[in-house]
Design a protein around this motif. Structure first.
Motif, PDB file in Angstrom:
ATOM      1  N   LEU A  52      79.935  19.568  60.264  1.00 43.34           N
ATOM      2  CA  LEU A  52      79.105  18.652  61.431  1.00 43.34           C
ATOM      3  C   LEU A  52      78.365  18.643  62.143  1.00 43.34           C
ATOM      4  N   SER A  53      77.689  17.950  62.633  1.00 43.04           N
ATOM      5  CA  SER A  53      75.854  17.364  62.378  1.00 43.04           C
ATOM      6  C   SER A  53      75.532  17.533  63.539  1.00 43.04           C
ATOM      7  N   VAL A  54      74.362  17.570  64.023  1.00 43.74           N
ATOM      8  CA  VAL A  54      73.393  18.591  64.981  1.00 43.74           C
ATOM      9  C   VAL A  54      72.111  18.274  64.598  1.00 43.74           C
ATOM     10  N   PRO A  55      71.799  17.512  65.845  1.00 45.70           N
ATOM     11  CA  PRO A  55      70.120  17.643  65.896  1.00 45.70           C
ATOM     12  C   PRO A  55      69.309  18.850  66.021  1.00 45.70           C
ATOM     13  N   GLU A  56      67.933  19.146  65.072  1.00 48.69           N
ATOM     14  CA  GLU A  56      67.187  20.493  64.995  1.00 48.69           C
ATOM     15  C   GLU A  56      66.970  21.261  66.761  1.00 48.69           C
ATOM     16  N   GLY A  57      66.845  22.573  66.768  1.00 49.80           N
ATOM     17  CA  GLY A  57      67.045  23.006  68.140  1.00 49.80           C
ATOM     18  C   GLY A  57      68.384  23.652  68.604  1.00 49.80           C
ATOM     19  N   GLU A  58      69.720  22.657  68.350  1.00 44.84           N
ATOM     20  CA  GLU A  58      70.879  22.897  68.825  1.00 44.84           C
ATOM     21  C   GLU A  58      71.846  24.432  68.568  1.00 44.84           C
ATOM     22  N   ASN A  59      72.329  24.276  69.977  1.00 41.19           N
ATOM     23  CA  ASN A  59      72.500  25.723  69.204  1.00 41.19           C
ATOM     24  C   ASN A  59      74.166  25.122  69.260  1.00 41.19           C
ATOM     25  N   LEU A  60      75.388  26.111  68.379  1.00 45.16           N
ATOM     26  CA  LEU A  60      76.033  25.814  67.773  1.00 45.16           C
ATOM     27  C   LEU A  60      76.518  26.660  68.171  1.00 45.16           C
ATOM     28  N   VAL A  61      78.635  26.598  67.176  1.00 40.22           N
ATOM     29  CA  VAL A  61      79.847  27.492  67.499  1.00 40.22           C
ATOM     30  C   VAL A  61      80.720  26.985  65.938  1.00 40.22           C
ATOM     31  N   LEU A  62      80.312  27.904  65.048  1.00 40.42           N
ATOM     32  CA  LEU A  62      81.499  27.549  64.564  1.00 40.42           C
ATOM     33  C   LEU A  62      82.824  28.173  64.140  1.00 40.42           C
ATOM     34  N   ASN A  63      83.649  27.959  64.246  1.00 39.43           N
ATOM     35  CA  ASN A  63      85.348  28.280  64.647  1.00 39.43           C
ATOM     36  C   ASN A  63      85.936  28.821  63.238  1.00 39.43           C
ATOM     37  N   CYS A  64      87.374  29.685  63.364  1.00 36.24           N
ATOM     38  CA  CYS A  64      88.179  29.895  62.145  1.00 36.24           C
ATOM     39  C   CYS A  64      88.879  31.035  62.930  1.00 36.24           C
ATOM     40  N   SER A  65      90.108  30.597  61.957  1.00 29.36           N
ATOM     41  CA  SER A  65      91.369  31.063  62.674  1.00 29.36           C
ATOM     42  C   SER A  65      92.136  31.934  61.813  1.00 29.36           C
ATOM     43  N   PHE A  66      93.137  32.613  62.197  1.00 32.39           N
ATOM     44  CA  PHE A  66      93.622  33.312  61.397  1.00 32.39           C
ATOM     45  C   PHE A  66      94.688  33.324  61.832  1.00 32.39           C
ATOM     46  N   THR A  67      96.334  33.394  60.627  1.00 31.38           N
ATOM     47  CA  THR A  67      97.162  33.515  61.013  1.00 31.38           C
ATOM     48  C   THR A  67      97.900  34.778  61.371  1.00 31.38           C
ATOM     49  N   ASP A  68      97.125  36.058  60.704  1.00 33.98           N
ATOM     50  CA  ASP A  68      98.140  37.278  60.872  1.00 33.98           C
ATOM     51  C   ASP A  68      96.954  38.279  61.139  1.00 33.98           C
ATOM     52  N   SER A  69      97.686  39.073  62.520  1.00 35.24           N
ATOM     53  CA  SER A  69      96.680  39.500  62.639  1.00 35.24           C
ATOM     54  C   SER A  69      96.394  41.116  62.106  1.00 35.24           C
ATOM     55  N   ALA A  70      96.762  41.044  61.012  1.00 40.41           N
ATOM     56  CA  ALA A  70      96.780  42.190  60.907  1.00 40.41           C
ATOM     57  C   ALA A  70      95.752  42.427  59.020  1.00 40.41           C
ATOM     58  N   ILE A  71      94.485  42.212  60.559  1.00 45.19           N
ATOM     59  CA  ILE A  71      93.330  42.037  59.110  1.00 45.19           C
ATOM     60  C   ILE A  71      92.707  43.591  59.211  1.00 45.19           C
ATOM     61  N   TYR A  72      91.689  43.880  58.009  1.00 48.76           N
ATOM     62  CA  TYR A  72      90.928  45.324  57.889  1.00 48.76           C
ATOM     63  C   TYR A  72      89.580  44.798  58.666  1.00 48.76           C
ATOM     64  N   ASN A  73      88.886  42.706  58.063  1.00 52.33           N
ATOM     65  CA  ASN A  73      87.883  42.455  58.105  1.00 52.33           C
ATOM     66  C   ASN A  73      87.492  41.726  58.050  1.00 52.33           C
ATOM     67  N   LEU A  74      86.319  40.423  58.349  1.00 57.15           N
ATOM     68  CA  LEU A  74      86.863  38.980  57.765  1.00 57.15           C
ATOM     69  C   LEU A  74      84.849  39.642  57.959  1.00 57.15           C
ATOM     70  N   GLN A  75      84.531  38.352  57.573  1.00 57.19           N
ATOM     71  CA  GLN A  75      83.386  37.904  57.340  1.00 57.19           C
ATOM     72  C   GLN A  75      82.910  36.161  56.730  1.00 57.19           C
ATOM     73  N   TRP A  76      81.926  35.924  56.914  1.00 55.13           N
ATOM     74  CA  TRP A  76      81.479  34.805  56.926  1.00 55.13           C
ATOM     75  C   TRP A  76      80.318  34.354  56.195  1.00 55.13           C
ATOM     76  N   PHE A  77      80.431  33.729  55.331  1.00 50.89           N
ATOM     77  CA  PHE A  77      79.788  33.400  53.690  1.00 50.89           C
ATOM     78  C   PHE A  77      79.090  32.243  54.804  1.00 50.89           C
ATOM     79  N   ARG A  78      77.778  31.930  53.525  1.00 53.81           N
ATOM     80  CA  ARG A  78      76.577  30.563  53.264  1.00 53.81           C
ATOM     81  C   ARG A  78      76.690  30.124  52.230  1.00 53.81           C
ATOM     82  N   GLN A  79      77.197  28.435  52.009  1.00 59.93           N
ATOM     83  CA  GLN A  79      76.950  28.390  50.470  1.00 59.93           C
ATOM     84  C   GLN A  79      76.687  26.864  50.604  1.00 59.93           C
ATOM     85  N   ASP A  80      75.487  27.551  49.748  1.00 60.68           N
ATOM     86  CA  ASP A  80      74.257  26.228  49.219  1.00 60.68           C
ATOM     87  C   ASP A  80      74.660  25.053  48.941  1.00 60.68           C
TER      88      ASP A  80
END
Lengths: 114, 112
Positions: free
Chosen positions: B11-39
């Motif tokens: 995804l490429s956006v101009p500075e200042g824009e609000n944006l949404v990243l999506n994540c989907s998973f197949t089995d709803s029996a989860i304990y938690n969900l995390q978001w990570f950043r990787q440089d």
């Protein structure tokens, strides 16, 4: 501050060599993990350990083994390196218990097998 | 087996824009969900952790939501900055908390 240290950041090894990747954590965590990361494939779990001398296979254990002799140290071993093991290897740790664990990663080790 | 998908891959956006990243998973029996950043060339840094009983978590300009029943999570980044450029990965933790399943990530580029 939380720290997971991978001793080698960049390695170049020859096909057939035995390779050791070392990982140390200073958080007294019970769980430690080895992942490999490849473009388009995400992170895939190789092995994890939930206690000293305990280990379980992850999703892609073939060609790898691990060692955990001390709680803070978890080693990944490639018995006979092959070119398809060229990858980024990430070590991680997390505490035991169901209190909403987060997982902490090291900086990664880039391995090239030629 | 749990499968985690992230769209878009880049995804490429101009500075200042609000944006949404999506994540989907197949089995709803989860304990938690995390978001990570990787440089580039680095390890993963945890940004937000949502327990399965929670609907969202916020940290600064980041807001993550979780809808277990539909198998979806979103990461909202407000007023994006060039320093936000990185790859963002989501991971689901299962009841067996030794298992985390990762998506392939969304590579974000914020243009000055």
């Amino acid at each position: 501050d939380v720290k997971v240290t991978q001793s080698s950041r960049y390695l170049v090894k020859r096909t057939g060599e035995k390779v050791f990747l070392e990982c140390v954590q200073d958080m007294d965590h019970e769980n430690m993990f080895w992942y490999r990361q490849d473009p388009g494939l995400g992170l895939r779990l190789i092995y994890f350990s939930y206690d000293v001398k305990m280990k379980e296979k992850g999703d892609i254990p073939e060609g790898y083994s691990v060692s955990r002799e001390k709680k803070e140290r978890f080693s990944l071993i490639l018995e006979s390196a092959s070119t398809n093991q060229t990858s980024m290897y990430l070590c991680a740790s997390s505490p035991a218990g169901r209190s909403g664990n987060t997982i902490y990663f090291g900086e990664g080790s880039w391995l090239t097998v030629v | 087996k749990q499968e985690v998908t992230q769209i878009p891959a880049a995804l490429s956006v101009p500075e200042g824009e609000n944006l949404v990243l999506n994540c989907s998973f197949t089995d709803s029996a989860i304990y938690n969900l995390q978001w990570f950043r990787q440089d580039p060339g680095k390890g993963l840094t945890s940004l937000l952790l949502i327990q399965s009983s929670q609907r969202e978590q916020t940290s600064g300009r980041l807001n993550a939501s979780l809808d277990k029943s539909s198998g979806r999570s979103t990461l909202y980044i407000a007023a994006s900055q060039p320093g936000d450029s990185a790859t963002y990965l989501c991971a689901v933790g299962l009841w067996n908390f030794n298992k985390f399943y990762f998506g392939s990530g969304t590579k974000l580029n914020v243009k000055p």
